[in-house]
Design a protein around this motif. Structure first.
Motif, PDB file in Angstrom:
ATOM      1  N   GLN A 164       0.824  -1.199   0.000  1.00  0.00           N
ATOM      2  CA  GLN A 164       0.000   0.000   0.000  1.00  0.00           C
ATOM      3  C   GLN A 164       0.859   1.249   0.000  1.00  0.00           C
ATOM      4  OE1 GLN A 164      -2.564  -0.254   3.401  1.00  0.00           O
ATOM      5  NE2 GLN A 164      -1.144   0.743   4.763  1.00  0.00           N
ATOM      6  N   VAL A 215      -7.854  -1.504  -3.214  1.00  0.00           N
ATOM      7  CA  VAL A 215      -8.597  -0.723  -2.231  1.00  0.00           C
ATOM      8  C   VAL A 215      -8.183   0.738  -2.332  1.00  0.00           C
ATOM      9  CG1 VAL A 215      -9.070  -0.394   0.231  1.00  0.00           C
ATOM     10  CG2 VAL A 215      -8.695  -2.695  -0.654  1.00  0.00           C
ATOM     11  N   LEU A 226      -8.819   4.216  -0.138  1.00  0.00           N
ATOM     12  CA  LEU A 226      -9.243   4.491   1.233  1.00  0.00           C
ATOM     13  C   LEU A 226      -8.956   5.939   1.598  1.00  0.00           C
ATOM     14  CD1 LEU A 226      -8.579   2.244   4.242  1.00  0.00           C
ATOM     15  CD2 LEU A 226      -7.660   4.525   4.290  1.00  0.00           C
ATOM     16  N   THR A 250     -12.295   5.292   8.810  1.00  0.00           N
ATOM     17  CA  THR A 250     -11.902   5.091   7.422  1.00  0.00           C
ATOM     18  C   THR A 250     -13.123   4.779   6.561  1.00  0.00           C
ATOM     19  OG1 THR A 250     -11.426   2.754   7.868  1.00  0.00           O
ATOM     20  CG2 THR A 250      -9.576   4.275   7.935  1.00  0.00           C
ATOM     21  N   GLU A 269     -13.649   3.141   2.716  1.00  0.00           N
ATOM     22  CA  GLU A 269     -12.878   2.496   1.670  1.00  0.00           C
ATOM     23  C   GLU A 269     -13.776   1.907   0.597  1.00  0.00           C
ATOM     24  OE1 GLU A 269     -10.513  -0.580   3.517  1.00  0.00           O
ATOM     25  OE2 GLU A 269     -12.193  -1.959   3.600  1.00  0.00           O
ATOM     26  N   ASP A 270     -13.222   1.804  -0.593  1.00  0.00           N
ATOM     27  CA  ASP A 270     -13.869   1.148  -1.725  1.00  0.00           C
ATOM     28  C   ASP A 270     -12.984  -0.029  -2.119  1.00  0.00           C
ATOM     29  OD1 ASP A 270     -15.305   0.423  -3.964  1.00  0.00           O
ATOM     30  OD2 ASP A 270     -14.615   2.107  -5.186  1.00  0.00           O
TER      31      ASP A 270
END
Length: 130
Positions: free
Chosen positions: A63, A93, A95, A107, A109-110
């Protein structure tokens, strides 16, 4: 290095007690931009397989994080998991997070995955560490 565990409900069966062990490498942790690489191994007591047996799982992620200021940040993550019920899967992801205190964060997130069509799952989470 980290370890966490918990208990989550499973539809139509007993709850799943899980644990995860991981090791991560971080570059630029206290800077505006950072990168993290994490490998994880785990165990679930109820994998929702026939017979409601336990199973091992593994995975990891890379990430990238950008901190707008001390409390607001964005992340993009690419992750993969391997377990006996789903095999090897990957997702991405995006976020956005906000830390109202030193030991908490919110948070949104998708999670974007493709199996066999691209699908999105939106999540909102409140995390409190102690």
């Amino acid at each position: 290095a980290f370890r966490y565990d918990g208990l989550r409900p499973v539809a139509g069966g007993p709850s799943d007690r899980f644990e995860r062990l991981g090791l991560g490498l971080n570059y630029g942790q206290w800077q505006r931009f950072s990168s993290e690489f994490v490998l994880i191994n785990g165990w679930d007591s109820n994998c929702a397989t026939p017979g409601l047996t336990g199973c091992h799982s593994s995975g990891g992620f890379e990430q990238l994080r950008y901190a707008f200021n001390r409390k607001l940040f964005a992340e993009a993550r690419y992750e993969g998991t391997n377990d006996p019920t789903n095999g090897f899967t990957r997702d991405g992801v995006l976020l956005l997070g906000y830390g109202p205190t030193e030991n908490s964060r919110i948070t949104v997130e998708d999670v974007i995955f493709h199996s066999p069509q691209t699908q999105n799952t939106m999540n909102i989470q409140l995390t409190i560490a102690f």
